[in-house]
Design an enzyme around this catalytic site. Sequence first.
Site, PDB file in Angstrom:
ATOM      1  CE  LYS A  96      -6.223  13.264 -10.103  1.00  0.00           C
ATOM      2  NZ  LYS A  96      -6.344  11.809  -9.933  1.00  0.00           N
ATOM      3  NE  ARG A 138      -1.717  12.118  -8.159  1.00  0.00           N
ATOM      4  CZ  ARG A 138      -1.517  12.538  -9.405  1.00  0.00           C
ATOM      5  NH1 ARG A 138      -0.493  13.339  -9.676  1.00  0.00           N
ATOM      6  NH2 ARG A 138      -2.330  12.173 -10.383  1.00  0.00           N
ATOM      7  CB  SER A 190      -9.794  10.460  -6.929  1.00  0.00           C
ATOM      8  OG  SER A 190      -8.515  10.799  -6.467  1.00  0.00           O
TER       9      SER A 190
END
Length: 284
Positions: free
Chosen positions: A140, A42, A111
Site C-alpha cells: 500500500k 491480489r 478495506s
Amino acid sequence: MKRDWKDFQLYVITGENYHPGRPVTDVMEQALLGGADVVQLRSKDAPKRELLAQAYALRELTRRYGVPLIVNDHIDIALAVEADGVHLGQEDLPLAEARSILGPGKIIGISTHSIGQALEAQAAGADYIGVGPVYPTGTKPGRKAVTTSYVKEAAGQVAIPFVAIGGITLDNVDDVLEAGARRICAVSAVVGSEDAAGTCRAFLHKIRAKQTEAAPAAAIEVRLNGRPERTTSRSVAEMIGQLGLAGKRIVVEMNGAIVAREAWETTKIEEGAALELVHFVGGG
C-alpha cells in the site's frame, strides 16, 4: 464438522513480486501447509487473462485444502472461478452493488482505514473488514499507517470479523495482538519467506498463544478456611485480590505452610489446595 470461515486466524495474500522465480501456487501451497486459513488473490498490475489463470489454479488448490478463496477487486473473475468472495477497497464498487452481483452467499470484505469506515462497512453488510495498514507497507505505497490505535478501536467497536493487515511481521505481531487483533493478514512476511509454511506456523503459534492468555481461567475447587470454594485465581495474590483483601494484614497458609507475602505473586494455587487466611484487624 465443517469449520466456519469466520473462525479464520491467518489470512494470506498473494504477492508475486516478493518471490521472483517461484510459482504463486507453490508459495501459496506452502502457506496452506503452514495453516493459512484464507487465501486472497491480489495483483494490481497483472493482465486480466493472467489473473484469471491464477484464479483457476488457486481455486483448485484452496478447494483441495478446504480454505476460502477471495479475489481482490475483480468480481467477474471471482464469479468465473466460483471463488468464495471478493475483497474491495474504498474506491471500488459500492458494497450493495457488489452484493447484488455476487448474491447473498458470497463473502465480501472491505478495506478500512478508520473506525468510521469500519462501522460504515459493518452497517452496509460487509462480512469482514481489513484494518490497516497497521504499519507502512510496500503493498500500500503512499498509504499512511493507521497504527495499533485503530486496531484497538476496531477491537472495541466492530462486531463483525476484522483482520489486521499491513506491514505485520513476526517481530511486531505481538503488539498487534496486544492491541486486540485476533486475526492477522500477512503478505510479504509469508510469501517473501523462503519457508512460508514455517512462517505461517510461527504466526499461528503467536495468535493462539495470545488467545490462550486472554481466555478466562477455568474455575478450580479449593478449600478456603475449611470450606469448599471454587475460584479462577491461579496465584495467592490473585485470590487475595478477588476476595477484596489486598492491602489488608493477612497471613496465608497453603497446604500447611505459611506463604510469605513476597511470594504471593509466584505461589500457584492448584486444584484441591487447602488455604487458611487469617485477617488481622485493629491491633490484633
